[in-house]
Design an enzyme around this catalytic site. Structure first.
Site, PDB file in Angstrom:
ATOM      1  N   ASP A  67      44.311  34.155  45.811  1.00 23.44           N
ATOM      2  CA  ASP A  67      45.107  34.842  44.513  1.00 23.44           C
ATOM      3  C   ASP A  67      45.684  35.988  45.074  1.00 23.44           C
ATOM      4  O   ASP A  67      45.462  36.757  46.065  1.00 23.44           O
ATOM      5  CB  ASP A  67      44.057  34.865  43.318  1.00 23.44           C
ATOM      6  N   ASN A 132      32.829  36.114  33.300  1.00 21.25           N
ATOM      7  CA  ASN A 132      33.097  34.685  32.398  1.00 21.25           C
ATOM      8  C   ASN A 132      33.191  33.790  33.038  1.00 21.25           C
ATOM      9  O   ASN A 132      33.745  32.454  32.391  1.00 21.25           O
ATOM     10  CB  ASN A 132      34.454  35.065  31.622  1.00 21.25           C
ATOM     11  N   HIS A 134      35.220  32.773  35.724  1.00 24.19           N
ATOM     12  CA  HIS A 134      36.260  32.292  36.358  1.00 24.19           C
ATOM     13  C   HIS A 134      36.096  32.236  37.918  1.00 24.19           C
ATOM     14  O   HIS A 134      35.269  33.117  38.594  1.00 24.19           O
ATOM     15  CB  HIS A 134      37.544  32.994  35.938  1.00 24.19           C
ATOM     16  N   GLU A 139      40.999  31.331  34.623  1.00 25.40           N
ATOM     17  CA  GLU A 139      40.002  31.676  33.459  1.00 25.40           C
ATOM     18  C   GLU A 139      39.618  30.642  32.660  1.00 25.40           C
ATOM     19  O   GLU A 139      40.039  29.463  32.646  1.00 25.40           O
ATOM     20  CB  GLU A 139      40.894  32.871  32.355  1.00 25.40           C
TER      21      GLU A 139
HETATM   22  C1  F6R Z   1      39.118  37.519  43.906  1.00 19.84           C
HETATM   23  C2  F6R Z   1      38.980  36.312  42.858  1.00 19.84           C
HETATM   24  C3  F6R Z   1      38.020  36.753  41.750  1.00 19.84           C
HETATM   25  C4  F6R Z   1      36.916  37.196  42.063  1.00 19.84           C
HETATM   26  C5  F6R Z   1      35.858  37.559  40.917  1.00 19.84           C
HETATM   27  C6  F6R Z   1      34.660  38.379  41.081  1.00 19.84           C
HETATM   28  O1  F6R Z   1      39.961  36.769  45.105  1.00 19.84           O
HETATM   29  O2  F6R Z   1      39.476  35.295  42.898  1.00 19.84           O
HETATM   30  O3  F6R Z   1      37.791  35.413  41.382  1.00 19.84           O
HETATM   31  O4  F6R Z   1      35.972  36.584  43.035  1.00 19.84           O
HETATM   32  O5  F6R Z   1      36.652  38.107  39.816  1.00 19.84           O
HETATM   33  O6  F6R Z   1      35.165  39.485  41.374  1.00 19.84           O
HETATM   34  P1  F6R Z   1      33.943  40.730  41.929  1.00 19.84           P
HETATM   35  O7  F6R Z   1      33.710  40.178  43.376  1.00 19.84           O
HETATM   36  O8  F6R Z   1      34.849  42.000  42.273  1.00 19.84           O
HETATM   37  O9  F6R Z   1      32.982  40.793  41.050  1.00 19.84           O
END
Ligand code: F6R
Length: 238
Positions: A67, A132, A134, A139
Site C-alpha cells: 500500500d 482493528n 486490518h 479496513e
Molecule cells: C502497512 C500496512 C498496515 C500495517 C498495520 C500495522 O503496509 O499495510 O496494514 O501492517 O497498520 O501497522 P504497525 O506495524 O505499524 O503496527
C-alpha cells in the site's frame, strides 16, 4: 495457520527473518510481498545485517508493496516509498527496477498495479495487522473480493499513524491505495508479524474468531500457508 509465540519483538523479528532467509536462499528469484509500519522493521534490520555480513543476495528478487498513501509525493519523508528505501531497499542489493509500490488515486492506477502483478505469483507476502484487524489498508467491512483499490482511512487508523506526522492527525492523508484482500490471498505464503498488547484482540479474532469482514485478517484462516509470529503480549488472548 501456524502460530509461533515468541518472548519479545527481537525474537519475533529473528524468527520472521529465518522464514524469509529460507525462502530467498532456496529461491533466488523470489517475489516478495512487503509491508510498511513498525512491525516488519526488525525483520528488515535482520535482512540488512545478514546481507552485509553473510552476503545473502536479493539481486534477482523482486517485490510488490501492499500500500501507499494517496496525496503525498513518493519522495515525501512519510511515503511508503521512502519508508521502504530507508528501512530495507537501500540496505540490500535488490534492484530499483525490481521494486514496485502502488501509486496514484484513480481506478486506472489500481488496475495498472494489478496488471503489473498479472504474470507473477508473490512467493511470500509479509503482513502486519492493525489493532482493528486490518491488513494492508483493508479496513473492517471491506469485501474479501476486492483487488487493488482506493480506501478512505478510518479515523482510528489515522490516529494510530499520526505519530509519524508530528502527532497531528490533520497531516495524515485521508486516503490510501492498497492491495485488496483478493490480491493478498493470491500469494503462495503469508508471513504475519505482530507485537504489543494493542494487537491482542485482533490476533485473537484473526486466529479464533469467525471468518468475517469485521476482522479482515480472519480471511487468512482460508489460506493454506500462513505463518503468524507474535510476541507474548500480542498472543496473550490465544
Ligand atoms: C502497512 C500496512 C498496515 C500495517 C498495520 C500495522 O503496509 O499495510 O496494514 O501492517 O497498520 O501497522 P504497525 O506495524 O505499524 O503496527
Amino acid at each position: 495457520m501456524k502460530v509461533i509465540v515468541c518472548k519479545d519483538y527481537a525474537e519475533v523479528s529473528k524468527k520472521a527473518f529465518e522464514v524469509m532467509h529460507e525462502l530467498v536462499t532456496t529461491n533466488k528469484k523470489a517475489v516478495l510481498g512487503l509491508a510498511t509500519g513498525s512491525s516488519p522493521i526488525g525483520l528488515y534490520e535482520n535482512m540488512i545485517k545478514d546481507h552485509k555480513e553473510k552476503g545473502t543476495s536479493y539481486a534477482e528478487c523482486s517485490s510488490f508493496n501492499l500500500d501507499e498513501y494517496v496525496g503525498i509525493d513518493q519522495n515525501h519523508d512519510q511515503s511508503y516509498y521512502t519508508f521502504m528505501h530507508e528501512n530495507l531497499f537501500n540496505g540490500i542489493d535488490i534492484k530499483e527496477e525490481n521494486v514496485r509500490l502502488p501509486y496514484g488515486n484513480s481506478e486506472a492506477d489500481c488496475a495498472a498495479y494489478e496488471k503489473s502483478m498479472e504474470n507473477v505469483t508473490v512467493d511470500m507476502q509479509v503482513l502486519g495487522i492493525g489493532s482493528n484487524g486490518h491488513i494492508g489498508f483493508n479496513e473492517p467491512g471491506t469485501p474479501f473480493t476486492e483487488e487493488t483499490h482506493i480506501v478512505t482511512l478510518k479515523e482510528g487508523t489515522r490516529q494510530d499513524n499520526a505519530r509519524f506526522f508530528e502527532d497531528d492527525i490533520n497531516k495524515v492523508p485521508t486516503h490510501a491505495i492498497t492491495m485488496g484482500i483478493a490480491t493478498i490471498m493470491k500469494s503462495k505464503k503469508i508471513l504475519l508479524v505482530a507485537s504489543g498488547a494493542n494487537k491482542a484482540d485482533a490476533i485473537y479474532a484473526m486466529v479464533n474468531g469467525p471468518v468475517s469482514v469485521d476482522c479482515p485478517a480472519s480471511v487468512l484462516q482460508n489460506h493454506k500457508d500462513v505463518v503468524v509470529i507474535v510476541d507474548e503480549v500480542a498472543g496473550a488472548k490465544l
